[in-house]
Design an enzyme around this catalytic site. Sequence first.
Site, PDB file in Angstrom:
ATOM      1  N   ALA A 146      39.762  27.380  26.664  1.00  0.00           N
ATOM      2  CA  ALA A 146      41.033  28.296  26.823  1.00  0.00           C
ATOM      3  C   ALA A 146      40.972  29.496  26.122  1.00  0.00           C
ATOM      4  O   ALA A 146      40.263  29.682  25.005  1.00  0.00           O
ATOM      5  CB  ALA A 146      42.471  27.764  26.247  1.00  0.00           C
ATOM      6  N   ALA A 147      41.007  30.692  26.970  1.00  0.00           N
ATOM      7  CA  ALA A 147      40.932  32.053  26.316  1.00  0.00           C
ATOM      8  C   ALA A 147      42.262  32.668  26.466  1.00  0.00           C
ATOM      9  O   ALA A 147      43.321  32.235  26.861  1.00  0.00           O
ATOM     10  CB  ALA A 147      39.804  32.925  26.914  1.00  0.00           C
ATOM     11  N   LEU A 149      43.334  34.826  28.681  1.00  0.00           N
ATOM     12  CA  LEU A 149      43.529  35.256  30.039  1.00  0.00           C
ATOM     13  C   LEU A 149      43.798  34.056  30.950  1.00  0.00           C
ATOM     14  O   LEU A 149      44.394  34.191  31.978  1.00  0.00           O
ATOM     15  CB  LEU A 149      42.546  36.440  30.659  1.00  0.00           C
ATOM     16  CG  LEU A 149      42.638  37.679  29.783  1.00  0.00           C
ATOM     17  CD1 LEU A 149      41.850  38.597  30.861  1.00  0.00           C
ATOM     18  CD2 LEU A 149      43.837  38.294  29.601  1.00  0.00           C
ATOM     19  N   GLY A 150      43.102  33.164  30.511  1.00  0.00           N
ATOM     20  CA  GLY A 150      42.977  31.750  31.208  1.00  0.00           C
ATOM     21  C   GLY A 150      42.421  30.752  30.659  1.00  0.00           C
ATOM     22  O   GLY A 150      41.821  30.823  29.457  1.00  0.00           O
ATOM     23  N   GLN A 151      42.178  29.486  31.377  1.00  0.00           N
ATOM     24  CA  GLN A 151      41.623  28.555  30.940  1.00  0.00           C
ATOM     25  C   GLN A 151      40.779  27.768  32.083  1.00  0.00           C
ATOM     26  O   GLN A 151      41.113  28.117  33.127  1.00  0.00           O
ATOM     27  CB  GLN A 151      42.451  27.210  30.288  1.00  0.00           C
ATOM     28  CG  GLN A 151      43.679  26.862  31.123  1.00  0.00           C
ATOM     29  CD  GLN A 151      44.686  26.265  30.395  1.00  0.00           C
ATOM     30  OE1 GLN A 151      44.992  26.791  29.046  1.00  0.00           O
ATOM     31  NE2 GLN A 151      45.240  25.197  30.797  1.00  0.00           N
ATOM     32  N   LYS A 166      38.632  28.248  37.073  1.00  0.00           N
ATOM     33  CA  LYS A 166      39.476  29.285  36.255  1.00  0.00           C
ATOM     34  C   LYS A 166      40.801  29.533  36.487  1.00  0.00           C
ATOM     35  O   LYS A 166      40.930  29.943  37.683  1.00  0.00           O
ATOM     36  CB  LYS A 166      38.797  30.416  35.559  1.00  0.00           C
ATOM     37  CG  LYS A 166      39.238  31.381  34.673  1.00  0.00           C
ATOM     38  CD  LYS A 166      38.654  32.750  34.645  1.00  0.00           C
ATOM     39  CE  LYS A 166      37.228  32.316  33.950  1.00  0.00           C
ATOM     40  NZ  LYS A 166      36.713  33.755  33.643  1.00  0.00           N
ATOM     41  N   ASP A 300      30.117  40.905  27.744  1.00  0.00           N
ATOM     42  CA  ASP A 300      30.506  39.975  26.811  1.00  0.00           C
ATOM     43  C   ASP A 300      29.529  39.077  26.707  1.00  0.00           C
ATOM     44  O   ASP A 300      29.800  37.731  27.041  1.00  0.00           O
ATOM     45  CB  ASP A 300      31.877  39.721  27.286  1.00  0.00           C
ATOM     46  CG  ASP A 300      32.515  38.851  26.425  1.00  0.00           C
ATOM     47  OD1 ASP A 300      32.358  38.840  25.060  1.00  0.00           O
ATOM     48  OD2 ASP A 300      33.393  38.032  26.675  1.00  0.00           O
TER      49      ASP A 300
END
Length: 630
Positions: A146-147, A149-151, A166, A300
């Site tokens: 999980a980040a 903006l989303g998971q 995602k 990234d």
Amino acid sequence: MTATSDFLEAAGLNSYDPAEITRIYAGHPLRLLKRLRETLIPIGLLLLGVLFDRLSGRLKDPNISRDRAREAANLLADLGPAFIKAGQALSTRPDIVPPVLLEELSRLQDQLPAFPSDQARACITEDLGAPVDELYGELDAEPISAASLGQVYRGTLKDGRSVAVKVQRPGLREQITLDLYIVRNIAAWLKSNIGLIRSDLVALIDELGRRVFEEMDYFNEASNAERFAELHAHNPRIAVPEIHRELTSRRVLTMEWIEGVKLTRLEAVKAMGIDPDELVDVGVNCSLQQLLEHGFFHADPHPGNLLALADGRLAYLDFGMMSEVTRESRTGLIQAVVHLVNRNFDALSKDFVTLGFLAEEVNLEPIVPAFEQVFGQALQAGVSRMDFKAVTDDLSGVMYRFPFQVPPYYALIIRSLVTLEGIALSVDRDFKILGAAYPYFARRLLEDSDPDLRRSLRDMLFDGEDFRWSRLEDLVMNAARQQQLDIEGLLDQTLDFLFSPRGGVLRQQLVSAAVDQLDAAGWNLVQNLGKRLPLRLRPPGLKTPPMRRTNAALLNLEPIQELVRILQQLPGFEPRLITSRLPRLLAEPDLRGMGLDLARGLAERGMVRLVRDLLVEPDIRQEAQIPQAA
């Protein structure tokens, strides 16, 4: 409107529009006031604490300044996705942020607790138009990561192929747009009221907003992944997950599941029979190719986005944060490296103007010695041994002191390279990103036909009017470390350079060396023939043995010897590579000019020999202090 949707106005925003965001929240003051209370109170308390520490002198204590910087980074992480992204953006802006805060922000993690899976399933159903069970064979009940903006969930398609799904956080656009609105207004106030801030903070937030909206659009990420895969399709060591477009929307992305091991898990990578150092080289070369050839790079590349696969490939994941670099900027970066290697700090400062770091009206005089101080000592061990992190840290201090403004593309480049170096250092503690990158720069300089890079190569190889063979050898030997070195292309570029306008100096060296060697060989021949004549028939200059003799071999040309010696060190070099180019060489118009110069030079030497060495007695020549020919 379902529970997974943003409120109507924010849900309709598919691109960043500051004016539209302002209009939306001007009509919803209660939403704005609630978020202002959640954000401005903790931010205000932190700023008051920093102000007190500064006025009292406590901020001069490195430990206290470090604690305050860490507190600021933690606060941004607590405030949510937009503030996390803002902190990450600031972590690459040494022109705005002091070094100690820069270091803490660079550690800011893009991670948040997972949101409920029933909301994720509702989002999939809403966006893809069917229940999850009809769309997928299986979908795990809990996310694997999980980040902000989303998971991501693991699942399978109906045909059994494994996929990663995602799903975006519900209400994300509302939270992002509202926070961007707040941060943008804070930036505008700081810019207007704090004179110490040189950079345009509003422009920085707008750039951040555009990038975050690109990341929130999973159609955009899907296109990025497909473009990345196409650009690197020729590289058998790079893997990119396949995108399943029929199961992708703006908030749902379905892609091939790639089974691999994080590159930083050394023992697990070695257990697969893979050399981690080799994969690091693959990653460095791929990153440089992205940056300097394609101009489309992964911004990234953190450890979770780089996987070692069992078949020896390196897999790239997560293409939400990509960036582009213009051809002019790519060429400018290579030229800056050339000036750095040549320690031409005056030209390097001008490169920073060309690249957009400095305005044209900025006085460069105080910046040149600052560059010399930062780079001079680091270059003593050679560019391949430079500590990139230490140099960028020192350069950050220079950028903070002088009127630099960091272009967005450069900020992402630094972030990408620093992250990549961090991964490589976990594999090899002696790794140097510039040492790994320099062979690539060398190959580009030697092979690329771009006119600007041709000029950079000439700048590298010439010191004034003197050709530096040691620099050519260094470039060729570094380029030889690249597995993709095109030897035939390198030879063609060498010929192009030899017969280019700047190559005239080198052509003169070749002609001069040829005249010297042919003249010496001819004089040896005349002396040997003279010894066979009776003494009474010999010309005056040959009646006594010469004081010196030369054993120079015919056409023993130093420039040719140097070039052949360097080329012979290349892996895969064969003499036929040179002989096969003789027809092209003979067709060069400048070669005929070199022949005329050679004939003219030999004729002049012949006249000198005739008058000085044949017709004049040796003792008279010595008395007249006429130097004897070699």
